[in-house]
Design a protein around this motif. Structure first.
Motif, PDB file in Angstrom:
ATOM      1  N   SER A   1       0.762  -1.061  -0.087  1.00  0.00           N
ATOM      2  CA  SER A   1      -0.013   0.140  -0.101  1.00  0.00           C
ATOM      3  C   SER A   1       0.680   1.204  -0.026  1.00  0.00           C
ATOM      4  CB  SER A   1      -0.966   0.029   1.089  1.00  0.00           C
ATOM      5  OG  SER A   1      -0.152  -0.027   2.136  1.00  0.00           O
ATOM      6  N   MET A   2       2.109   1.160   0.360  1.00  0.00           N
ATOM      7  CA  MET A   2       2.928   2.262   0.280  1.00  0.00           C
ATOM      8  C   MET A   2       3.835   2.483  -1.044  1.00  0.00           C
ATOM      9  SD  MET A   2       2.592   3.980   3.207  1.00  0.00           S
ATOM     10  CE  MET A   2       0.755   3.670   2.950  1.00  0.00           C
ATOM     11  N   LEU A   3       3.469   1.735  -1.756  1.00  0.00           N
ATOM     12  CA  LEU A   3       4.098   1.933  -3.047  1.00  0.00           C
ATOM     13  C   LEU A   3       3.296   2.704  -3.955  1.00  0.00           C
ATOM     14  CD1 LEU A   3       4.555  -1.953  -4.226  1.00  0.00           C
ATOM     15  CD2 LEU A   3       6.437  -0.541  -3.521  1.00  0.00           C
ATOM     16  N   THR A   4       4.223   3.615  -4.893  1.00  0.00           N
ATOM     17  CA  THR A   4       3.327   4.556  -5.662  1.00  0.00           C
ATOM     18  C   THR A   4       3.381   4.567  -7.187  1.00  0.00           C
ATOM     19  OG1 THR A   4       5.487   6.094  -5.633  1.00  0.00           O
ATOM     20  CG2 THR A   4       3.871   6.397  -3.843  1.00  0.00           C
ATOM     21  N   ALA A   5       2.521   4.704  -7.967  1.00  0.00           N
ATOM     22  CA  ALA A   5       2.666   4.552  -9.409  1.00  0.00           C
ATOM     23  C   ALA A   5       3.435   5.748  -9.876  1.00  0.00           C
ATOM     24  CB  ALA A   5       1.316   4.597 -10.015  1.00  0.00           C
ATOM     25  N   GLN A   6       3.447   6.886  -8.997  1.00  0.00           N
ATOM     26  CA  GLN A   6       3.996   7.892  -9.886  1.00  0.00           C
ATOM     27  C   GLN A   6       5.855   8.007  -9.133  1.00  0.00           C
ATOM     28  OE1 GLN A   6       1.560   7.794  -7.469  1.00  0.00           O
ATOM     29  NE2 GLN A   6       0.064   9.816  -8.093  1.00  0.00           N
ATOM     30  N   GLN A   7       6.718   8.184 -10.182  1.00  0.00           N
ATOM     31  CA  GLN A   7       8.014   7.881  -9.991  1.00  0.00           C
ATOM     32  C   GLN A   7       8.398   6.365  -9.294  1.00  0.00           C
ATOM     33  OE1 GLN A   7       9.747  11.090  -7.702  1.00  0.00           O
ATOM     34  NE2 GLN A   7       8.130  12.544  -8.550  1.00  0.00           N
ATOM     35  N   PRO A   8       8.141   5.541 -10.022  1.00  0.00           N
ATOM     36  CA  PRO A   8       8.207   4.092  -9.428  1.00  0.00           C
ATOM     37  C   PRO A   8       9.464   3.810  -8.959  1.00  0.00           C
ATOM     38  CG  PRO A   8       7.812   4.168 -11.698  1.00  0.00           C
ATOM     39  CD  PRO A   8       7.495   5.310 -11.432  1.00  0.00           C
ATOM     40  N   GLU A   9      10.731   4.229  -9.213  1.00  0.00           N
ATOM     41  CA  GLU A   9      11.979   4.160  -8.856  1.00  0.00           C
ATOM     42  C   GLU A   9      12.144   4.430  -7.398  1.00  0.00           C
ATOM     43  OE1 GLU A   9      11.275   5.907 -11.562  1.00  0.00           O
ATOM     44  OE2 GLU A   9      12.266   4.850 -13.214  1.00  0.00           O
ATOM     45  N   ASN A  10      11.249   5.313  -6.922  1.00  0.00           N
ATOM     46  CA  ASN A  10      11.365   5.614  -5.552  1.00  0.00           C
ATOM     47  C   ASN A  10      11.134   4.480  -4.626  1.00  0.00           C
ATOM     48  OD1 ASN A  10      12.034   8.216  -6.289  1.00  0.00           O
ATOM     49  ND2 ASN A  10       9.880   9.130  -5.832  1.00  0.00           N
ATOM     50  N   ASN A  11      10.236   3.562  -5.189  1.00  0.00           N
ATOM     51  CA  ASN A  11       9.638   2.469  -4.535  1.00  0.00           C
ATOM     52  C   ASN A  11      10.799   1.352  -4.037  1.00  0.00           C
ATOM     53  OD1 ASN A  11       6.993   3.116  -4.421  1.00  0.00           O
ATOM     54  ND2 ASN A  11       6.753   2.106  -6.588  1.00  0.00           N
ATOM     55  N   ILE A  12      11.941   1.791  -4.743  1.00  0.00           N
ATOM     56  CA  ILE A  12      13.348   0.549  -4.331  1.00  0.00           C
ATOM     57  C   ILE A  12      13.739   1.138  -3.135  1.00  0.00           C
ATOM     58  CG2 ILE A  12      15.595   0.064  -5.056  1.00  0.00           C
ATOM     59  CD1 ILE A  12      14.940   0.663  -7.880  1.00  0.00           C
ATOM     60  N   VAL A  13      13.696   2.517  -2.838  1.00  0.00           N
ATOM     61  CA  VAL A  13      14.222   3.113  -1.533  1.00  0.00           C
ATOM     62  C   VAL A  13      13.213   2.841  -0.469  1.00  0.00           C
ATOM     63  CG1 VAL A  13      14.838   5.305  -0.519  1.00  0.00           C
ATOM     64  CG2 VAL A  13      15.371   4.993  -3.025  1.00  0.00           C
ATOM     65  N   ARG A  14      11.855   3.029  -0.787  1.00  0.00           N
ATOM     66  CA  ARG A  14      10.902   2.508   0.382  1.00  0.00           C
ATOM     67  C   ARG A  14      11.211   1.119   0.657  1.00  0.00           C
ATOM     68  NH1 ARG A  14       7.499   5.811  -3.460  1.00  0.00           N
ATOM     69  NH2 ARG A  14       7.033   7.667  -2.568  1.00  0.00           N
ATOM     70  N   VAL A  15      11.276   0.205  -0.284  1.00  0.00           N
ATOM     71  CA  VAL A  15      11.346  -1.404   0.006  1.00  0.00           C
ATOM     72  C   VAL A  15      12.448  -1.489   0.747  1.00  0.00           C
ATOM     73  CG1 VAL A  15      11.792  -3.616  -1.154  1.00  0.00           C
ATOM     74  CG2 VAL A  15       9.812  -1.954  -1.860  1.00  0.00           C
ATOM     75  N   THR A  16      13.613  -0.745   0.460  1.00  0.00           N
ATOM     76  CA  THR A  16      15.027  -1.096   1.173  1.00  0.00           C
ATOM     77  C   THR A  16      14.701  -0.567   2.636  1.00  0.00           C
ATOM     78  OG1 THR A  16      16.184  -0.647  -0.795  1.00  0.00           O
ATOM     79  CG2 THR A  16      17.423  -0.412   1.382  1.00  0.00           C
ATOM     80  N   VAL A  17      14.152   0.471   2.980  1.00  0.00           N
ATOM     81  CA  VAL A  17      13.736   0.914   4.400  1.00  0.00           C
ATOM     82  C   VAL A  17      13.006  -0.001   4.969  1.00  0.00           C
ATOM     83  CG1 VAL A  17      13.020   2.658   5.909  1.00  0.00           C
ATOM     84  CG2 VAL A  17      14.186   3.297   3.913  1.00  0.00           C
ATOM     85  N   GLN A  18      12.024  -0.655   4.284  1.00  0.00           N
ATOM     86  CA  GLN A  18      11.066  -1.456   5.058  1.00  0.00           C
ATOM     87  C   GLN A  18      11.680  -3.005   5.204  1.00  0.00           C
ATOM     88  OE1 GLN A  18       7.888  -1.374   2.090  1.00  0.00           O
ATOM     89  NE2 GLN A  18       7.376   0.645   2.498  1.00  0.00           N
ATOM     90  N   ALA A  19      12.476  -3.341   4.154  1.00  0.00           N
ATOM     91  CA  ALA A  19      12.997  -4.585   4.513  1.00  0.00           C
ATOM     92  C   ALA A  19      13.971  -4.684   5.642  1.00  0.00           C
ATOM     93  CB  ALA A  19      13.696  -5.042   3.126  1.00  0.00           C
ATOM     94  N   LEU A  20      14.669  -3.408   5.796  1.00  0.00           N
ATOM     95  CA  LEU A  20      15.625  -3.187   6.675  1.00  0.00           C
ATOM     96  C   LEU A  20      15.151  -3.471   8.227  1.00  0.00           C
ATOM     97  CD1 LEU A  20      18.552  -2.253   7.786  1.00  0.00           C
ATOM     98  CD2 LEU A  20      17.985  -0.012   7.403  1.00  0.00           C
ATOM     99  N   ALA A  21      13.710  -2.650   8.144  1.00  0.00           N
ATOM    100  CA  ALA A  21      13.136  -2.782   9.438  1.00  0.00           C
ATOM    101  C   ALA A  21      12.794  -4.033   9.799  1.00  0.00           C
ATOM    102  CB  ALA A  21      11.839  -1.931   9.110  1.00  0.00           C
ATOM    103  N   ALA A  22      12.393  -4.959   8.945  1.00  0.00           N
ATOM    104  CA  ALA A  22      11.782  -6.579   9.167  1.00  0.00           C
ATOM    105  C   ALA A  22      13.259  -7.104   9.529  1.00  0.00           C
ATOM    106  CB  ALA A  22      11.237  -6.843   8.040  1.00  0.00           C
ATOM    107  N   VAL A  23      14.612  -6.773   8.899  1.00  0.00           N
ATOM    108  CA  VAL A  23      15.516  -7.594   9.444  1.00  0.00           C
ATOM    109  C   VAL A  23      16.080  -7.084  10.695  1.00  0.00           C
ATOM    110  CG1 VAL A  23      17.936  -8.009   8.760  1.00  0.00           C
ATOM    111  CG2 VAL A  23      16.260  -8.129   6.992  1.00  0.00           C
ATOM    112  N   LEU A  24      15.966  -6.123  11.095  1.00  0.00           N
ATOM    113  CA  LEU A  24      16.623  -5.475  12.395  1.00  0.00           C
ATOM    114  C   LEU A  24      15.528  -5.881  13.329  1.00  0.00           C
ATOM    115  CD1 LEU A  24      17.387  -1.777  11.628  1.00  0.00           C
ATOM    116  CD2 LEU A  24      18.923  -3.714  12.244  1.00  0.00           C
ATOM    117  N   GLY A  25      14.349  -6.192  12.987  1.00  0.00           N
ATOM    118  CA  GLY A  25      13.172  -6.704  13.903  1.00  0.00           C
ATOM    119  C   GLY A  25      13.148  -8.140  14.051  1.00  0.00           C
ATOM    120  N   GLY A  26      13.873  -9.010  13.246  1.00  0.00           N
ATOM    121  CA  GLY A  26      14.245 -10.285  13.400  1.00  0.00           C
ATOM    122  C   GLY A  26      13.267 -11.233  12.824  1.00  0.00           C
ATOM    123  N   CYS A  27      13.013 -10.703  11.441  1.00  0.00           N
ATOM    124  CA  CYS A  27      12.050 -11.727  10.827  1.00  0.00           C
ATOM    125  C   CYS A  27      12.568 -13.149  10.543  1.00  0.00           C
ATOM    126  CB  CYS A  27      11.504 -11.070   9.575  1.00  0.00           C
ATOM    127  SG  CYS A  27      12.878 -10.776   8.259  1.00  0.00           S
TER     128      CYS A  27
END
Length: 529
Positions: free
Chosen positions: A307-333
């Motif tokens: 739900s946080m992915l955007t159709a506008q400037q989709p390359e920005n989603n690479i950065v969003r996903v990286t931050v979100q994935a980092l949270a999952a890893v730091l949180g112990g998934c």
């Protein structure tokens, strides 16, 4: 407030003020006492060594069109270093309809792979040895049927069910609350779930029988606190149902797993996972008297926030996903899916999928975050947020208990999510919450091209395939298997063996669901506002 701060107030996703700075007073007693990973209540992780011992499973969610097409994508991902499979099913499969059902027209293969028969399932895993791969299946109302199909394909490969590894989502309560792909009313749906629990205890001990999902609750607009609370409340309902079915808590609880969203707020998300582990451990020990430590461990898969992915400037989603994935890893998934940059526009291309997988691989191999267990543990901010989320979620669980549990509280949870989603959207529209490329830093770039396209003839091709199967199968054997299933559904026998018999007799998913609808009926939702 300092006069030069950017906003009059900084808040959490649930609306609480966020302090300018945290300090020693924010540390809970357990943090000061030196709580260790792998020890109750598992705040710091379910294993002592976490990623120093074994990296999380990199499990990219994929499925589209036919089983043959999807199999090619799976093999591509495995060649790129993916370590687990995750199956996305189309809406007809999720709702119990075959490709030739009138209601399925136009939806076959669109948002996932179409699976109607054991032949489809065999094609899906062609040349993929099931004894060496872990498979997650995102399926709920028809979860028991898809598990039966997987077991049947395993047998064809010479792999017994005892050797199968993976997870079936099998979480119907969140469908009633937040997503909508349900078929049967709650009581028979819970029966199917506990039948899977009981059958897997003996026949598939390495299989996770449910993935209790907060992901879709968060995608519907909930806060982090609500995601934890409503997910664990649903978990409580499943444990109650299993106990009422006569199962011992330590016999089935080690096979429970969870599925959480990895959202945008890095610190809040790390704290969310820690709070969920701690609260679930206490629920299982204190409420359900579990004694096996594995019964108290909240093991979870994470997926970055679609739900946080955007159709506008989709390359920005690479950065969003990286931050979100980092949270999952730091949180112990325990496992992780990273969304592709183009998923707000279409199913992902191979290039986008590769970038998403490489994001996980860079985090694992280059960032250093996998080398220290719970690296943010002890941080004043993380520990206070962990405590705040746990306390807020516990208050919600108490309220749901007072309403009679998750099934009785479906409407309450829906209303809470709706209100949170409305507040979020208002903040975006008022620019109190910035979404880069959407309400700030906007460009006039043309829409992306070269998007992934599904073959428009896939539906007709699958209808023809199903027609051929029905004309060549042993019709008497199929009818007998379906009759036995319907008879079993009218009684109290465990339905899993009957479902395996039915799919091995070439009964289709739609035919099986038709028999079950005749016995169980269809859920009629109430509309909440």
């Amino acid at each position: 407030m300092s006069g030069n701060e950017r906003k009059p107030e900084f808040t959490t996703s649930w609306g609480a003020p966020r302090p300018r700075v945290y300090g020693p007073a924010d540390l809970p007693p357990e943090a000061a006492a030196g709580e260790q990973p792998g020890e109750f209540p598992f705040t710091r992780g379910v294993h002592p060594g976490m990623y120093r011992s074994r990296l999380w499973t990199m499990r990219q969610y994929a499925g589209f069109g036919t089983a043959v097409e999807t199999n090619k994508r799976y093999r591509f991902l495995l060649e790129q270093g993916q370590t687990g499979l995750s199956v996305a099913f189309d809406l007809p499969t999720q709702m119990g309809h075959d490709p030739d059902a009138p209601i399925a027209r136009g939806e076959v293969g669109k948002v996932g792979v179409s699976i109607a028969t054991v032949e489809d399932m065999a094609d899906l895993f062609e040349a993929i040895p099931l004894e060496r791969v872990s498979t997650s299946m995102t399926i709920n109302a028809t979860a028991a049927i898809l598990l039966a199909l997987y077991v049947a394909v395993g047998r064809r490969q010479g792999v017994t069910s005892e050797r199968l590894n993976g997870t079936v989502q099998n979480d119907i309560l969140k469908e009633y609350i937040a997503r909508g792909t349900y078929i049967f009313p709650p009581a028979p749906s819970m029966r199917l779930i506990t039948d899977v629990f009981a059958w897997c205890r003996t026949h598939a001990p390495r299989w996770n029988t449910i993935s209790i999902s907060g992901y879709h609750i968060r995608e519907a607009g909930s806060t982090a606190v609500q995601e934890v609370a409503f997910t664990l409340a649903n978990g409580i309902a499943y444990v109650h149902a299993a106990l009422e079915a006569g199962l011992d808590v330590d016999a089935f609880a080690p096979q429970l797993s969870f599925f959480f969203n990895a959202h945008n707020d890095l610190l809040e998300e790390v704290a969310k996972y820690r709070a969920a582990r701690r609260l679930w451990a206490r629920i299982m020990r204190d409420r359900f008297k579990a004694r096996d430590p594995r019964s108290m461990m909240l093991r979870f898969h994470a997926q970055t926030a679609g739900s946080m992915l955007t159709a506008q400037q989709p390359e920005n989603n690479i950065v969003r996903v990286t931050v979100q994935a980092l949270a999952a890893v730091l949180g112990g998934c325990q496992s992780l899916h990273t969304n592709s940059m183009d998923e707000a526009l279409s199913l992902p291309t191979e290039r986008a999928v590769r970038i998403a997988l490489r994001t996980q691989q860079v985090l694992a191999a280059e960032s250093g975050v996998s080398e220290t267990v719970d690296p943010l543990g002890g941080s004043f901010a993380i520990e206070r947020l962990t405590r705040d989320i746990e306390e807020g979620a516990e208050a919600y669980v108490t309220r749901i208990d007072q309403l009679g549990g998750s099934v009785a509280a479906i409407g309450f949870m829906q209303r809470e999510i709706q209100e949170a989603a409305y507040r979020w959207q208002r903040e975006v529209e008022d620019k109190a919450r910035i979404v880069v490329g959407v309400n700030e830093f906007v460009t006039d770039d043309p829409p992306p091209t070269n998007l992934f396209q599904i073959d428009p003839g896939v539906g007709e091709a699958l209808v023809n395939r199903l027609t051929r199967l029905r004309s060549t199968r042993d019709a008497d054997r199929t009818r007998r298997a379906l009759d036995a299933l319907e008879s079993g559904a009218r009684g109290r026998t465990n339905l899993m063996p009957l479902l395996v018999d039915a799919v091995e007799a070439a009964a289709s998913l739609g035919e099986i669901c038709e028999r079950l609808r005749a016995v169980f009926g269809v859920h009629q939702p109430s509309v909440t506002f």
